[in-house]
Scaffold this active site. Sequence first.
Site, PDB file in Angstrom:
ATOM      1  N   LYS A 108       1.257  -0.875   0.095  1.00 27.93           N
ATOM      2  CA  LYS A 108       0.035  -0.079   0.039  1.00 27.93           C
ATOM      3  C   LYS A 108       1.028   1.221  -0.291  1.00 27.93           C
ATOM      4  O   LYS A 108       1.558   1.252   0.890  1.00 27.93           O
ATOM      5  CB  LYS A 108      -0.929   0.175   0.728  1.00 27.93           C
TER       6      LYS A 108
HETATM    7  O1  G3P Z   1      -9.524   2.323   4.693  1.00 27.60           O
HETATM    8  C1  G3P Z   1      -9.647   3.458   4.515  1.00 27.60           C
HETATM    9  C2  G3P Z   1      -9.839   4.311   6.461  1.00 27.60           C
HETATM   10  O2  G3P Z   1      -9.197   2.832   7.276  1.00 27.60           O
HETATM   11  C3  G3P Z   1     -10.348   4.843   6.424  1.00 27.60           C
HETATM   12  O3  G3P Z   1     -11.248   4.768   8.225  1.00 27.60           O
HETATM   13  O4  G3P Z   1     -13.445   5.439   9.345  1.00 27.60           O
HETATM   14  O5  G3P Z   1     -10.541   6.190   9.368  1.00 27.60           O
HETATM   15  O6  G3P Z   1     -12.202   7.356   7.058  1.00 27.60           O
HETATM   16  P1  G3P Z   1     -11.856   6.336   7.867  1.00 27.60           P
END
Ligand code: G3P
Length: 217
Positions: A83
């Site tokens: 990644k």
């Molecule tokens: O896949 C990306 C994710 O981990 C981010 O999620 O909810 O932190 O925006 P969030």
Amino acid sequence: MKFFVDTADVNEIRELADTGLLDGVTTNPSLILKSGRDIMEVTKEICGLTDGPVSAEVTAMDYDGMMKEAAVLAEIADNVCIKLPLTMDGLKACKALTSAGHQTNVTLCFSATQALMAAKAGATYISPFIGRLDDMGIDGMELIEDIRAIYDNYGYDTQILAASIRTVNHVKDSAIAGADVATIPPSTLKALGKHPLTDKGLDAFMADWAKTGQKIG
Ligand code: G3P
């Protein structure tokens, strides 16, 4: 549509992998922090729980550093997907790693032109962050639609991995918009198959069944 789980919690991953419905796992530095585990150890353990790709994120900001970290991460297991951040150095590393036969996931995508750049860099996956756009009052789902249209216009193979998913409707709308994959927090993934009318209907069936006094087999 493929379902990845967005967590570094091995207990959650094991439970979901046991259902046979899990296609892969994504992690990031914040999820590694939340797990409290060493990145090498936990990534190795996760790679043993699924045959699908397990995204492990580099933390260097420069191309050389990213390539060094990618080499270390790729040694963990065959199903590690490297990644990389959506920066020029990240895209350059993506191009080099994809050309060398590695799976790549370009993350932190917030615009269609960023997604176009990732496809040109040969990314296996592009990760548009839906929830974080919604947080800003911008419709995250429009980004998925735009990327789908652009990738289809030019026949790019890069898979759209809808990320920063917060709700069941995010998954539904991503599927309608043509995302190839959704990476979903464990609680949301488990909620996808739930409906109160299913529970209510099942309760009624079981109550009637008990009244028949019968058994199957
Ligand atoms: O896949 C990306 C994710 O981990 C981010 O999620 O909810 O932190 O925006 P969030």
